[in-house]
Design a protein around this motif. Structure first.
Motif, PDB file in Angstrom:
ATOM      1  N   PRO A 194       0.808  -1.221   0.000  1.00 42.98           N
ATOM      2  CA  PRO A 194       0.000   0.000   0.000  1.00 42.98           C
ATOM      3  C   PRO A 194       0.845   1.277   0.000  1.00 42.98           C
ATOM      4  N   VAL A 196       0.396   5.077   1.312  1.00 43.58           N
ATOM      5  CA  VAL A 196      -0.461   5.758   2.282  1.00 43.58           C
ATOM      6  C   VAL A 196       0.086   7.152   2.576  1.00 43.58           C
ATOM      7  N   ASP A 210      -4.471  13.471   6.857  1.00 44.28           N
ATOM      8  CA  ASP A 210      -5.104  12.285   6.289  1.00 44.28           C
ATOM      9  C   ASP A 210      -5.661  12.485   4.884  1.00 44.28           C
ATOM     10  N   ALA A 294       3.807   1.738   2.951  1.00 41.95           N
ATOM     11  CA  ALA A 294       3.392   1.153   4.227  1.00 41.95           C
ATOM     12  C   ALA A 294       4.499   0.355   4.902  1.00 41.95           C
ATOM     13  N   ILE A 311      -5.149   6.556   6.133  1.00 42.07           N
ATOM     14  CA  ILE A 311      -5.745   6.140   4.873  1.00 42.07           C
ATOM     15  C   ILE A 311      -6.736   7.221   4.461  1.00 42.07           C
ATOM     16  N   TYR A 316      -6.572   4.825  -1.473  1.00 43.31           N
ATOM     17  CA  TYR A 316      -5.120   4.734  -1.553  1.00 43.31           C
ATOM     18  C   TYR A 316      -4.729   3.731  -2.628  1.00 43.31           C
ATOM     19  N   THR A 318      -2.640   0.540  -4.104  1.00 47.15           N
ATOM     20  CA  THR A 318      -1.980  -0.706  -3.722  1.00 47.15           C
ATOM     21  C   THR A 318      -1.422  -1.374  -4.977  1.00 47.15           C
ATOM     22  N   LEU A 380      -1.915  -2.418   8.170  1.00 45.03           N
ATOM     23  CA  LEU A 380      -0.965  -2.378   7.076  1.00 45.03           C
ATOM     24  C   LEU A 380      -0.522  -3.781   6.673  1.00 45.03           C
ATOM     25  N   MET A 387     -10.728  -0.511   5.170  1.00 41.76           N
ATOM     26  CA  MET A 387      -9.490  -0.130   4.490  1.00 41.76           C
ATOM     27  C   MET A 387      -9.374  -0.818   3.137  1.00 41.76           C
ATOM     28  N   SER A 391      -8.903   0.508  -1.287  1.00 43.42           N
ATOM     29  CA  SER A 391      -7.725   0.182  -2.087  1.00 43.42           C
ATOM     30  C   SER A 391      -8.036   0.301  -3.577  1.00 43.42           C
TER      31      SER A 391
END
Length: 415
Positions: A194, A196, A210, A294, A311, A316, A318, A380, A387, A391
């Motif tokens: 990830p 972040v 954030d 991450a 996040i 975010y 990935t 993470l 979360m 992604s």
């Protein structure tokens, strides 16, 4: 048989790769500073080879024709992976999960840590793949963009779902349908990585950071913000902040993200664009907040409790490293059994506890908690549903798009 246009790396693509391998993803090791492209410097001969000659016509679009499979009579499998990407015993003399696999199945694993970066490794195996020859490897682990290229060129074998019951059922939703391999017909993820937002709470005066909007606009952060020198990470996070999907964006969307970043550069909101070297500045507080990886954050938090991550509500980016069976591999069934083995939750948990990456396997939380409760609760490593739902993956690019986008990004960051 469908042929493909030769793919050449343009000067701007080569420059981006060198930048990555000097101070970006490729400058990192798998456990000291975790990231997608591995450790060490690129062998420039590999880059030269890729840049000087195009990839010749390859196999069919639906993948490599099945090679003769010798799995039944040859109880072995050769697995090429990155360094520090497999669990080892405390005395560092054995690899517990691999040994358990051999004990259970009778299949001996020849495990080699011969992937130091994607470009260099592709340079090793490309001549054999292009010639329709066995690479000497039954299973390889490469980052998503290279996995996409190998599949597109017809140099990966289609996997047999009947040999992959745990993998087929257990791959996490966020990794199940990449645009370059929908439904995971040719690949399965080894780990997820990830991107972040990270910040030093002491340097921000206790304020949470954030969103990319905060990074780009908050006057209290002026001159103390960094973004990554990796185009997919920085532009991808900016696209998300602008309400665009990095998996479906247009040229206009890309230009809009570049323009947004350029405004922040012009007003000196962004201090610099970095590779993994942002970690030292973040830990010291010279950088108050940034876009980061991450794996780095997990490492930094172990030594500095002021390091936090967030996040963004917008989502975010990935990326992933992925397992493939190359064309002409001798032991495809054995390789599939090994892939499936690492999708059994107890085994997946044991691997995740060692490498500290996002585990792409559903149902491992309870097993990981038996090993280390703190890891089981670390999003993470095991993203929760909220979360995981945020992604997003950066879409596959054509050669022309990658050249144009990297050129614009290089101008932005002054590379």
């Amino acid at each position: 048989m469908e042929s493909y246009e030769p793919e050449r790396l343009s000067p701007v693509q080569l420059a981006a790769m060198r930048r990555s391998l000097t101070n970006g993803r490729g400058a990192l090791t798998r456990r000291s500073l975790l990231r997608a492209s591995g450790m060490g410097a690129l062998a420039l001969g590999g880059i030269a080879t890729l840049g000087a000659c195009g990839i010749p016509p390859a196999g069919r679009a639906e993948g490599a024709a099945a090679a003769d499979d010798h799995s039944a009579e040859e109880k072995e499998v050769t697995f090429s992976n990155w360094t520090e990407y497999m669990d080892v015993s405390d005395d560092e003399k054995s690899r517990p999960t691999l040994e358990a696999f051999t004990k259970r199945t009778g299949i001996r694993v020849k495990y080699t840590e011969d992937i130091n970066d994607n470009v260099e490794f592709f340079g090793k195996i490309k001549p054999q793949l292009a010639a329709g020859q066995n690479t000497g490897r039954d299973l390889i682990c490469v980052t998503d963009w290279l996995a996409a290229r190998i599949i597109r060129l017809g140099w990966a074998q289609k996997l047999d779902p009947s040999n992959l019951p745990h993998a087929f059922a257990g791959v996490s939703a966020q990794f199940r349908t990449p645009d370059w391999d929908p439904g995971r017909a040719y690949s399965y993820p080894w780990t997820g990585i990830p991107t972040v937002i990270a910040y030093n709470a002491k340097a921000t005066g206790g304020r949470k950071v954030d969103s990319v909007t905060q990074l780009l606009d908050d006057p209290k952060l002026k001159g103390r913000v960094s973004f990554l020198s990796e185009m997919r990470d920085t532009v991808g996070m900016t696209l998300l902040d602008q309400g665009k999907d990095p998996g479906k964006f247009t040229d206009t969307d890309f230009d809009g993200a570049i323009g947004r970043l350029q405004k922040a550069v012009d007003k000196k909101q962004i201090r610099r664009f970095t590779g993994n070297d942002y970690t030292a500045d973040l830990s010291k507080g010279d950088i108050a907040a940034c876009v980061g990886w991450a794996g780095d954050i997990i490492q930094l938090q172990a030594d500095n409790p002021d390091i936090k991550f967030a996040i963004p509500a917008a989502g975010y980016i990935t990326s992933s490293d992925n397992l493939l069976v190359p064309a002409q591999a001798r032991h495809k069934t054995n390789a599939e059994k090994l892939i499936d083995y690492y999708y059994e939750p107890p085994v997946a948990a044991q691997l995740a506890a060692y490498i500290n990456y996002v585990c792409p396997v559903d149902g491992v939380r309870e097993e990981l908690a038996k090993i280390d409760e703190s890891m089981a609760s670390n999003t993470l490593i095991l993203p929760d549903k909220e979360m995981a739902a945020k992604s997003r993956s950066f879409r596959s690019l054509s050669t022309e798009e990658e050249t144009a986008y990297e050129e614009k990004f290089a101008k932005l960051i002054g590379a």
